[in-house]
Scaffold this active site. Structure first.
Site, PDB file in Angstrom:
ATOM      1  N   MET A 292      32.234 -10.171  67.040  1.00 41.86           N
ATOM      2  CA  MET A 292      31.133  -9.790  67.942  1.00 41.86           C
ATOM      3  C   MET A 292      29.802 -10.285  67.387  1.00 41.86           C
ATOM      4  SD  MET A 292      32.199  -6.222  69.693  1.00 41.86           S
ATOM      5  CE  MET A 292      31.687  -5.137  68.381  1.00 41.86           C
ATOM      6  N   GLY A 293      29.841 -11.250  66.461  1.00 37.94           N
ATOM      7  CA  GLY A 293      28.600 -11.781  65.907  1.00 37.94           C
ATOM      8  C   GLY A 293      27.994 -10.845  64.878  1.00 37.94           C
TER       9      GLY A 293
ATOM     10  N   HIS B 180      33.128 -11.074  57.702  1.00 38.27           N
ATOM     11  CA  HIS B 180      33.534 -12.126  58.642  1.00 38.27           C
ATOM     12  C   HIS B 180      33.797 -13.429  57.895  1.00 38.27           C
ATOM     13  CE1 HIS B 180      30.933  -9.453  61.264  1.00 38.27           C
ATOM     14  NE2 HIS B 180      32.037  -9.509  61.995  1.00 38.27           N
TER      15      HIS B 180
ATOM     16  N   GLY C 192      40.245  -8.016  60.390  1.00 40.78           N
ATOM     17  CA  GLY C 192      39.957  -7.290  59.156  1.00 40.78           C
ATOM     18  C   GLY C 192      40.687  -5.961  59.075  1.00 40.78           C
TER      19      GLY C 192
ATOM     20  N   SER D  67      28.527  -4.708  60.622  1.00 41.17           N
ATOM     21  CA  SER D  67      27.330  -5.152  61.346  1.00 41.17           C
ATOM     22  C   SER D  67      26.401  -3.973  61.609  1.00 41.17           C
ATOM     23  CB  SER D  67      27.730  -5.804  62.669  1.00 41.17           C
ATOM     24  OG  SER D  67      28.616  -6.874  62.427  1.00 41.17           O
TER      25      SER D  67
HETATM   26  P1  AMP Z   1      33.397  -7.310  64.602  1.00 38.29           P
HETATM   27  O1  AMP Z   1      32.445  -8.460  64.690  1.00 38.29           O
HETATM   28  O2  AMP Z   1      32.807  -6.075  64.021  1.00 38.29           O
HETATM   29  O3  AMP Z   1      34.168  -7.083  65.876  1.00 38.29           O
HETATM   30  O4  AMP Z   1      34.472  -7.754  63.540  1.00 38.29           O
HETATM   31  C1  AMP Z   1      35.178  -8.967  63.688  1.00 38.29           C
HETATM   32  C2  AMP Z   1      36.289  -8.988  62.699  1.00 38.29           C
HETATM   33  O5  AMP Z   1      35.758  -8.874  61.376  1.00 38.29           O
HETATM   34  C3  AMP Z   1      37.273  -7.818  62.887  1.00 38.29           C
HETATM   35  O6  AMP Z   1      38.591  -8.307  62.714  1.00 38.29           O
HETATM   36  C4  AMP Z   1      36.858  -6.886  61.780  1.00 38.29           C
HETATM   37  O7  AMP Z   1      37.917  -6.062  61.336  1.00 38.29           O
HETATM   38  C5  AMP Z   1      36.445  -7.862  60.700  1.00 38.29           C
HETATM   39  N1  AMP Z   1      35.582  -7.210  59.713  1.00 38.29           N
HETATM   40  C6  AMP Z   1      34.471  -6.458  59.952  1.00 38.29           C
HETATM   41  N2  AMP Z   1      33.964  -5.968  58.804  1.00 38.29           N
HETATM   42  C7  AMP Z   1      34.770  -6.409  57.808  1.00 38.29           C
HETATM   43  C8  AMP Z   1      34.783  -6.241  56.385  1.00 38.29           C
HETATM   44  N3  AMP Z   1      33.858  -5.515  55.752  1.00 38.29           N
HETATM   45  N4  AMP Z   1      35.773  -6.844  55.680  1.00 38.29           N
HETATM   46  C9  AMP Z   1      36.725  -7.583  56.323  1.00 38.29           C
HETATM   47  N5  AMP Z   1      36.762  -7.781  57.647  1.00 38.29           N
HETATM   48  C10 AMP Z   1      35.800  -7.204  58.383  1.00 38.29           C
END
Ligand code: AMP
Length: 273
Positions: free
Chosen positions: A27-28, A34, A145, A184
């Site tokens: 989601m940026g 990420h 993640g 984020s």
């Molecule tokens: P999001 O942008 O929050 O939707 O996250 C995108 C991807 O990044 C998802 O698969 C999350 O689980 C992963 N992610 C977010 N935070 C972390 C983190 N601290 N460590 C590893 N992966 C992460």
């Protein structure tokens, strides 16, 4: 690295990618968590596609869709640094051309537990957009993640139960040096709230260190959370690694969610019972 917005541009660029395609949906507001996903994809696939899309379908009324952080220029710089081949940052209308989705994915029983109690409909939104991206991108592997452990588990169930083709790869949580899981949403925390937020990772570490039976693990984690007045706990839960019933012995997962001021944070860790 190519950056595209519309479906048509994406479809054309996707045709140009050879070999095993790795997909990293985001989601940026990208951070080192990420980056770790992008590196895993770069290391394991011929071509890497990252998507940047704040999916309205997974936000409930009153959630933080409007204030969700957006930083496209910095995100693109990170993608370029990490060797991404193709970034797709679609508009909402590219993903939901009908304005919404008539057909959505029902997440099954796990979708209304844990996060699903506090965020009804959230996993329907997540699984629907992931199903769409798997269909549009057709990756050999997709990277998610462990930070969002219930999401990762449900995506494995989606792909398994609906016979989708991609391999789902889970990537360990990246943390700040003091233990706070990167998110984020951490930008919303004031210095005081950030200190209080550390109780989540400290509670998980205490639970994992207890290494006893389930009640000892829960009690050790709970004690840390109770001692921190700056957080409002949504849940602390011990489950099996598939988020099924907790086993008597062996590998399990400890999960926590809490509100710190107006920010909602989640975290989890592996524990051995
Ligand atoms: P999001 O942008 O929050 O939707 O996250 C995108 C991807 O990044 C998802 O698969 C999350 O689980 C992963 N992610 C977010 N935070 C972390 C983190 N601290 N460590 C590893 N992966 C992460």
């Amino acid at each position: 690295m190519r950056v595209v917005t519309s479906r048509a541009e994406f479809a054309e660029a996707r045709e140009g990618l050879g070999g095993d395609v790795g997909l990293v949906p985001t989601m940026g507001a990208l951070h080192e968590g990420h980056a770790s996903l992008l590196r895993a994809a770069r290391g394991g696939c011929t071509s890497v596609v990252a998507t940047i899309f704040v999916n309205p379908l997974q936000f409930g009324p009153g959630e933080d869709l409007a204030r969700y952080p957006r930083s496209l220029d910095a995100d693109l710089a990170m993608c370029a640094r990490e060797g991404v081949d193709l970034v797709w940052a679609p508009e909402v209308a590219d993903i939901y051309p009908l304005g919404d989705s008539r057909v959505t994915v029902s997440p099954g029983p796990l979708g209304s537990e844990l996060e699903g109690v506090v965020r009804p409909g959230h996993f329907t939104g997540v699984l629907t957009v992931v199903a769409k991206f798997l269909g549009l991108v057709r990756p050999a592997r997709a990277f998610f993640g462990e930070k969002d452990y219930q999401q990762l588990t449900l995506i494995r169930q989606l792909v398994g139960d609906l016979e989708l083709r991609a391999d789902i790869v889970g990537v360990p949580t990246v943390r700040e040096p003091d233990g706070l899981a990167l998110s984020s949403r951490n930008v919303f925390l004031s210095p005081t709230e950030r200190r209080a937020a550390l109780a989540l990772s400290r509670a998980l570490a205490a639970g994992a260190a207890a290494a006893g039976a389930a009640p000892e693990v829960i009690a050790a984690a709970q004690a840390v959370l109770t001692a921190e007045p700056g957080i409002e706990l949504d849940y602390l839960a011990l489950r099996g690694v598939g988020l099924d019933a907790v086993p008597e012995h062996g590998a399990a997962r400890l999960l926590v969610a809490a509100r710190v001021g107006t920010t909602r944070l989640i975290d989890n860790t592996a524990v051995q019972l």
